[in-house]
Scaffold this active site. Structure first.
Site, short mmCIF file in Angstrom:
data_model
loop_
_atom_site.label_atom_id
_atom_site.label_comp_id
_atom_site.label_asym_id
_atom_site.label_seq_id
_atom_site.Cartn_x
_atom_site.Cartn_y
_atom_site.Cartn_z
N SER A 85 -3.77 38.47 106.92
CA SER A 85 -4.93 39.34 107.12
C SER A 85 -6.01 38.66 107.97
O SER A 85 -6.20 37.44 107.89
CB SER A 85 -5.53 39.70 105.76
N HIS A 97 -2.89 52.52 103.11
CA HIS A 97 -3.63 51.34 102.68
C HIS A 97 -3.53 51.14 101.16
O HIS A 97 -4.47 50.71 100.50
CB HIS A 97 -5.10 51.47 103.11
C1 FNR Z 1 -4.84 45.32 101.06
N1 FNR Z 1 -4.43 45.90 102.26
C2 FNR Z 1 -4.87 45.38 103.45
N2 FNR Z 1 -4.41 45.88 104.64
C3 FNR Z 1 -4.82 45.35 105.81
O1 FNR Z 1 -4.38 45.82 106.85
N3 FNR Z 1 -5.68 44.29 105.83
C4 FNR Z 1 -6.18 43.75 104.69
O2 FNR Z 1 -6.94 42.79 104.74
C5 FNR Z 1 -5.79 44.31 103.46
N4 FNR Z 1 -6.30 43.84 102.29
C6 FNR Z 1 -5.81 44.30 101.10
C7 FNR Z 1 -6.25 43.72 99.91
C8 FNR Z 1 -5.69 44.12 98.70
C9 FNR Z 1 -6.15 43.47 97.42
C10 FNR Z 1 -4.69 45.12 98.68
C11 FNR Z 1 -4.04 45.55 97.38
C12 FNR Z 1 -4.30 45.71 99.85
C13 FNR Z 1 -3.42 46.99 102.26
C14 FNR Z 1 -2.00 46.41 102.24
O3 FNR Z 1 -1.70 45.80 103.47
C15 FNR Z 1 -0.94 47.50 101.99
O4 FNR Z 1 -1.16 48.57 102.87
C16 FNR Z 1 -0.92 48.02 100.56
O5 FNR Z 1 -1.24 47.03 99.62
C17 FNR Z 1 0.47 48.57 100.26
O6 FNR Z 1 0.49 49.19 99.03
P1 FNR Z 1 1.06 48.49 97.67
O7 FNR Z 1 2.32 47.74 97.99
O8 FNR Z 1 -0.04 47.60 97.19
O9 FNR Z 1 1.31 49.67 96.80
C1 LAC Z 2 -9.00 46.08 101.35
C2 LAC Z 2 -9.40 45.72 102.74
C3 LAC Z 2 -9.88 44.35 102.87
O1 LAC Z 2 -8.12 46.94 101.21
O2 LAC Z 2 -8.40 45.99 103.66
O3 LAC Z 2 -9.60 45.56 100.38
#
Ligand code: FNR
Ligand code: LAC
Length: 364
Positions: free
Chosen positions: A117, A262
Site C-alpha cells: 500500500s 474496497h
Molecule cells: C484495505 N484496502 C486497501 N486498498 C487499497 O487499495 N489501499 C489501501 O491502503 C487499503 N487499505 C486497506 C486497509 C484495511 C484494513 C483493509 C481491510 C482493506 C482494501 C483491500 O485492498 C481489499 O480491496 C479488501 O480488503 C478486499 O476485501 P477482503 O478480502 O478484506 O474481504
Molecule cells: C482503507 C484505506 C486506507 O481502506 O484504503 O482503510
C-alpha cells in the site's frame, strides 16, 4: 483487556481462514480491530461480498485425469505459483510490530505476490530489499503530481513489477464503527512513504466539505492518462465495478482491472465484487487481466472467481488476521491453506490448470 501476545506456532484448531478471526481479535486493540474488521455504514456490502460467493454452486466433475496439475499462472511477463495475491492493506504496524516486513516474509516463503500500500508503515525500499518477495505497488494518487511521480519512480527503481492505482477511495467513506471506536493512528504508526500531511482547504460558510475541500484533489480519468504516460510498469486500476468504467480503462490501455468494492469499506450497498465480475469480464473480453477482491475466504471462492473471468484474486482481511495472530508464520499458513483448498476444488472439478477453469464448472 490488553492484547494477547503473538503466537509462534499455529494452534491445531486453526484450519481455515475464518479461524484466524477469533485469535486476531484477542491480539489487537479495539481501535485496530475496528479499523480492520469494519465496513462502511451498515456493512451491507461487506456481508454481501461473503454471501454472494456462498450462493454460487460448484458443479463438480468426476473421473477427469488431472495428472500434472498445478496452480501456476503467467502475468505481465512473470510466473506466479498461485493466484491468491495479498491485497494492499494500509498501516500494517497496527497489526504486528514488524508490519509489512512480516507480511513480506510470509509471502516470500509461499511465493505469493504482495501488493504494498501507498500507506505502508515501512519504506517501500525496505520491503523490496528484505525477503525477495514478488511485489506490486499500490498507488493512491496524491494532490501534487510530483509526489505521485516520485512514488512511481521509487517503486520502479526497487523492482516492483506493476502499479495498482486504487480509484474507489477518493475519500474515506462513512466508517461508523471506526467513528464509534474513536479510531486514530497510534504514535509510531504513520504512512512513511509520503511527505508530511498538509490539511485540506478549510470549508467556508455555505461550502461543502466533500465537493469544495476533499474532491477537488481526488483523481480523475485525466490523471489515469497521466499515469499511463509516465509509468514504465503495467498499470492496474483497482476499484472498478461498472462495465462502462472497465471499457473506458481498457480503451486507455490499462494492463489490468481490479474488480473491487474496497472490501465494503467506502460505499455501502454497492454490489459484491463477484456479482459484477461476469459483466466486467464480458466487456473486458481479454483486453486486460482481471483481479477480483472482496470476500475471498475459501479455495472454492478463488475457483469461482476464476470461473467467472478473474485472472487472479486478492485477499485483504484474512491475511491481516493471520499476521496479527502469528506473524509471518500465520500469513504463510493461511496462504498454504487457501492454496490447498483451491487444489482440492480443481481436482474434484476436473480442472488440472487454472486455464481450464470456466463457467462450465459452476452450476449457474
Ligand atoms: C484495505 N484496502 C486497501 N486498498 C487499497 O487499495 N489501499 C489501501 O491502503 C487499503 N487499505 C486497506 C486497509 C484495511 C484494513 C483493509 C481491510 C482493506 C482494501 C483491500 O485492498 C481489499 O480491496 C479488501 O480488503 C478486499 O476485501 P477482503 O478480502 O478484506 O474481504
Ligand atoms: C482503507 C484505506 C486506507 O481502506 O484504503 O482503510
Amino acid at each position: 483487556m490488553s492484547p494477547k501476545p503473538v503466537l509462534h506456532t499455529i494452534p491445531p484448531d486453526i484450519v481455515a481462514a475464518k479461524d484466524y478471526a477469533v485469535y486476531a481479535r484477542e491480539r489487537l486493540t479495539d481501535m485496530a480491530w475496528e479499523y480492520l474488521d469494519s465496513g462502511a455504514a451498515d456493512e451491507v456490502t461487506l456481508r454481501r461480498n461473503i454471501e454472494a460467493f456462498q450462493s454460487i454452486s460448484l458443479k463438480g466433475r468426476m473421473l477427469e485425469d488431472v495428472g500434472g496439475g498445478h496452480t501456476r499462472l503467467s502475468l505481465f511477463g512473470h510466473v506466479y505459483e498461485h493466484p491468491v495475491f495479498l491485497a494492499p492493506v494500509a498501516y500494517q504496524k497496527l497489526f504486528h510490530a514488524e508490519g509489512e516486513l512480516a507480511c513480506a516474509l510470509g509471502a516470500s516463503v509461499t511465493q505469493t505476490l504482495m501488493v504494498l500500500s501507498t500507506l505502508s508503515t515501512t519504506p517501500l525500499e525496505d520491503v523490496a530489499r528484505a525477503h525477495g518477495t514478488p511485489l506490486w505497488f499500490q498507488l493512491y494518487l496524491q494532490r501534487d503530481r510530483a509526489v505521485s511521480l516520485e512514488l512511481i519512480r521509487r517503486a520502479e527503481r526497487e523492482g516492483y513489477r506493476a502499479l495498482v492505482v486504487t480509484v474507489d477511495a477518493p475519500l474515506a467513506g462513512i466508517r461508523n464503527r471506526e467513528q464509534r471506536a474513536g479510531f486514530r493512528l497510534p504514535d509510531g504508526v504513520s504512512p512513511v512513504n509520503l511527505p508530511p500531511f498538509t490539511p485540506h482547504a478549510p470549508v467556508g460558510a455555505g461550502q461543502s466539505l466533500v465537493f469544495d475541500s476533499l474532491m477537488p484533489s481526488a483523481p480523475t480519468w485525466a490523471d489515469i492518462e497521466w499515469v499511463l504516460a509516465e509509468a514504465r510498469l503495467p498499470v492496474v486500476l483497482k476499484g472498478i465495478l461498472a462495465p462502462e468504467d472497465a471499457d473506458r480503462a481498457c480503451r486507455m490501455g490499462v494492463a489490468g482491472i481490479g474488480v473491487s468494492n474496497h472490501g465494503g469499506r467506502v460505499l455501502d450497498t454497492l454490489p459484491a465484487a463477484i456479482e459484477v465480475l461476469p459483466e466486467i469480464s464480458e466487456v473486458v473480453n481479454g483486453r486486460a487481466a482481471i483481479f477480483l477482491d472482496g470476500g475471498v475466504r475459501r479455495g472454492s471462492d478463488v475457483f469461482k472467481a476464476l470461473a467467472l473471468g478473474a485472472t487472479a484474486v486478492m485477499i485483504g482481511r484474512p491475511y491481516i488476521q493471520a499476521l496479527a495472530t502469528a506473524g509471518p508464520l500465520g500469513v504463510a499458513h493461511l496462504i498454504r491453506t487457501l492454496r490447498e483448498e483451491l487444489e482440492i476444488v480443481m481436482a474434484v472439478s476436473g480442472t488440472p490448470t487454472l486455464a481450464r477453469i470456466s463457467r462450465a464448472h459452476l452450476r449457474l
